[in-house]
Design a protein around this motif. Structure first.
Motif, PDB file in Angstrom:
ATOM      1  N   ARG A  82      14.497  38.411  11.380  1.00 16.01           N
ATOM      2  CA  ARG A  82      14.638  37.234  10.524  1.00 16.01           C
ATOM      3  C   ARG A  82      15.306  36.085  11.271  1.00 16.01           C
ATOM      4  O   ARG A  82      16.130  35.348  10.735  1.00 16.01           O
ATOM      5  CB  ARG A  82      15.393  37.546   9.226  1.00 16.01           C
ATOM      6  CG  ARG A  82      14.667  38.548   8.347  1.00 16.01           C
ATOM      7  CD  ARG A  82      15.361  38.743   7.009  1.00 16.01           C
ATOM      8  NE  ARG A  82      15.467  37.507   6.241  1.00 16.01           N
ATOM      9  CZ  ARG A  82      14.469  36.973   5.542  1.00 16.01           C
ATOM     10  NH1 ARG A  82      13.291  37.593   5.516  1.00 16.01           N
ATOM     11  NH2 ARG A  82      14.637  35.852   4.869  1.00 16.01           N
ATOM     12  N   MET A 113      12.730  28.542   6.633  1.00 15.28           N
ATOM     13  CA  MET A 113      14.024  29.062   6.178  1.00 15.28           C
ATOM     14  C   MET A 113      14.168  29.024   4.664  1.00 15.28           C
ATOM     15  O   MET A 113      14.841  29.889   4.081  1.00 15.28           O
ATOM     16  CB  MET A 113      15.160  28.265   6.837  1.00 15.28           C
ATOM     17  CG  MET A 113      16.560  28.721   6.462  1.00 15.28           C
ATOM     18  SD  MET A 113      17.843  27.899   7.431  1.00 15.28           S
ATOM     19  CE  MET A 113      17.722  28.799   8.973  1.00 15.28           C
ATOM     20  N   ARG A 117      11.096  31.673   3.272  1.00 15.46           N
ATOM     21  CA  ARG A 117      12.213  32.615   3.478  1.00 15.46           C
ATOM     22  C   ARG A 117      11.888  33.661   4.557  1.00 15.46           C
ATOM     23  O   ARG A 117      12.148  34.860   4.398  1.00 15.46           O
ATOM     24  CB  ARG A 117      12.598  33.309   2.174  1.00 15.46           C
ATOM     25  CG  ARG A 117      13.352  32.448   1.207  1.00 15.46           C
ATOM     26  CD  ARG A 117      14.731  31.970   1.711  1.00 15.46           C
ATOM     27  NE  ARG A 117      15.658  33.082   1.890  1.00 15.46           N
ATOM     28  CZ  ARG A 117      16.265  33.313   3.050  1.00 15.46           C
ATOM     29  NH1 ARG A 117      16.040  32.547   4.103  1.00 15.46           N
ATOM     30  NH2 ARG A 117      17.102  34.329   3.152  1.00 15.46           N
ATOM     31  N   ASP A 120      16.607  33.731   8.498  1.00 17.85           N
ATOM     32  CA  ASP A 120      17.961  33.375   8.051  1.00 17.85           C
ATOM     33  C   ASP A 120      18.654  32.462   9.060  1.00 17.85           C
ATOM     34  O   ASP A 120      19.630  31.791   8.723  1.00 17.85           O
ATOM     35  CB  ASP A 120      18.814  34.645   7.881  1.00 17.85           C
ATOM     36  CG  ASP A 120      18.291  35.528   6.763  1.00 17.85           C
ATOM     37  OD1 ASP A 120      17.774  34.974   5.774  1.00 17.85           O
ATOM     38  OD2 ASP A 120      18.396  36.767   6.895  1.00 17.85           O
ATOM     39  N   HIS A 167      20.966  29.927   7.123  1.00 17.22           N
ATOM     40  CA  HIS A 167      20.800  30.031   5.675  1.00 17.22           C
ATOM     41  C   HIS A 167      22.043  30.740   5.119  1.00 17.22           C
ATOM     42  O   HIS A 167      22.625  31.600   5.803  1.00 17.22           O
ATOM     43  CB  HIS A 167      19.541  30.846   5.359  1.00 17.22           C
ATOM     44  CG  HIS A 167      19.172  30.848   3.915  1.00 17.22           C
ATOM     45  ND1 HIS A 167      19.751  31.719   3.006  1.00 17.22           N
ATOM     46  CD2 HIS A 167      18.294  30.087   3.209  1.00 17.22           C
ATOM     47  CE1 HIS A 167      19.246  31.499   1.819  1.00 17.22           C
ATOM     48  NE2 HIS A 167      18.352  30.507   1.899  1.00 17.22           N
ATOM     49  N   GLN A 169      22.337  33.158   3.266  1.00 15.71           N
ATOM     50  CA  GLN A 169      22.176  34.614   3.293  1.00 15.71           C
ATOM     51  C   GLN A 169      22.566  35.213   4.647  1.00 15.71           C
ATOM     52  O   GLN A 169      22.899  36.393   4.734  1.00 15.71           O
ATOM     53  CB  GLN A 169      20.722  34.975   2.976  1.00 15.71           C
ATOM     54  CG  GLN A 169      20.409  34.994   1.493  1.00 15.71           C
ATOM     55  CD  GLN A 169      21.241  36.045   0.744  1.00 15.71           C
ATOM     56  OE1 GLN A 169      21.298  37.199   1.127  1.00 15.71           O
ATOM     57  NE2 GLN A 169      21.896  35.612  -0.324  1.00 15.71           N
ATOM     58  N   ALA A 170      22.504  34.394   5.701  1.00 14.00           N
ATOM     59  CA  ALA A 170      22.902  34.906   7.016  1.00 14.00           C
ATOM     60  C   ALA A 170      24.365  35.324   7.009  1.00 14.00           C
ATOM     61  O   ALA A 170      24.741  36.326   7.632  1.00 14.00           O
ATOM     62  CB  ALA A 170      22.660  33.840   8.086  1.00 14.00           C
TER      63      ALA A 170
END
Length: 390
Positions: A82, A113, A117, A120, A167, A169-170
């Motif tokens: 990712r 990103m 999606r 990340d 992102h 979420q990273a």
């Protein structure tokens, strides 16, 4: 990803994902801008270029105006990790100053990103010959993570910068509490403040002895006893008597130091330590000596013991002089090297040297961190947009 980008002069530039049909036009752009000097095979080699244009994980975006390709940038995606990488950005000089590359990279980031999606993190490396590429990435939301000095050589060796955009979420998935050695903690300190991360766990150096400080007449007696026992690895410094003993609780390390308390100058008259642990022992002795005021510590190293010389150098003691035939021992005179470690910055502004002394200085500097240090300053050029993203 297809869209039209209006320019201030009324022209419109099409932005879209490239196809194999664009292969030759893409190469013509790089060849025109770099005058045949572009280095990446993915651009220069037709088979590599066509393979990339067919690769579903390669998002090659181009800008087209009046039938010709005027801008290009590549996003590579690793769906397993990712992660994404953006590189090879170029804009024809006739189309700079219109933020064309800014809009194109931003569109790529938004698609990979946020919309799809797929990643990340997206990272980029930049040349530092000008500040333009770094300013462009910062405007896009990239954050500088470090530098690679002398990483590549074009006309000269170049330093490149590492930048990345994340992102949320990273960081939501990030493993917390890195365990770092003290030497690298400074990098994390910079990153931590940027992203408001938790403190790291600093791992203590293993086997670093803690030295207790003894001073007074007892030191001379202890030194003579160590000499008589033949336990000293260093046992020679003429015309100096130790007045400080730095030792571990178990006596495995004993350093006999002369320090008069005048200007931070000290010499190590004797040392008990194993050769295997000598680097750590020398470092610990220097750190302990600083507690009593030593800022400069000198040692004499046998010229016939390369392992000890290597350990002294590893412990940041630098060779300063070579003294031939210095010590008579069992009927022969031995050469010695003088090593010294200092906490003070080098200053040669008030030094007048003979040509011979200058030779010694040149050799001395070869072992310092200054040996390759050449600093060049560059200034921003607005026309650098996108040209130095490597």
């Amino acid at each position: 990803m297809e869209r039209m980008i209006p320019l201030e002069d009324g022209r419109e530039v099409e932005m879209r994902r490239a196809t194999p049909d664009d292969s030759q036009a893409i190469f013509a752009l790089y060849d025109d801008v770099y005058q045949g000097a572009y280095t990446l095979d993915v651009v220069n080699r037709e088979e590599d270029r066509d393979r990339a244009l067919l690769d579903p994980n390669c998002y090659w975006l181009i800008n087209i105006c009046e039938g010709r390709v005027v801008g290009s940038v590549i996003f590579d995606v690793d769906p397993g990790q990712r992660n994404g990488k953006v590189y090879a950005a170029v804009v024809h000089p006739d189309f700079r100053r219109h933020e064309l590359m800014y809009v194109t990279i931003q569109s790529g980031i938004n698609a990979l990103m946020h919309r799809d999606r797929l990643v990340d993190v997206i990272y980029a490396t930049t040349r530092t010959a000008s500040i333009g590429p770094s300013k462009l990435l910062k405007k896009l939301g990239f954050v500088s993570l470090g530098i690679f000095p002398n990483v590549h050589r074009l006309a000269d060796y170049e330093t490149h910068g590492l930048n990345a955009i994340f992102h949320p979420q990273a960081f939501a998935k990030r493993k917390r509490l890195p365990k770092l050695i003290p030497e690298v903690e400074g990098f994390y300190r910079i990153i931590r403040h940027t992203f408001n991360l938790e403190p790291s766990e600093i791992m203590p150096q293993r086997d670093v002895p803690r030295l207790r400080i003894v001073r007074g007449d007892a030191v001379k007696q202890a030194y003579e006893a160590s000499q008589a026992a033949g336990e000293l690895l260093f046992d020679f410094y003429p015309f100096h008597t130790p007045n400080f003993l730095l030792q571990t609780e178990d006596g495995a390390v004993r350093a006999y130091v002369n320090y008069e308390g005048k200007d931070g100058h000290g010499v190590m008259v004797g040392l008990k330590a194993s050769v295997a642990d000598l680097k750590i022992a020398l470092g610990a002795v220097f750190d302990a000596a600083r507690k009593v005021g030593v800022e400069y510590l000198e040692i004499l190293v046998d010229a016939y013991e390369p392992e000890i010389q290597r350990a002294a150098l590893a412990a940041q003691f630098l060779p300063c002089a070579y003294f031939p035939s210095m010590d008579e021992h069992e009927g022969e005179r031995r050469d010695y090297l003088v090593f010294a470690r200092s906490t003070l910055p080098l200053n040669f502004s008030n030094v007048q040297m003979t040509p011979r002394d200058r030779q010694f200085l040149d050799v001395y500097l070869q072992n310092t961190e200054y040996r390759n240090l050449v600093v060049k300053m560059h200034f921003a050029d607005p026309q650098d947009e996108g040209e130095a993203l490597v």
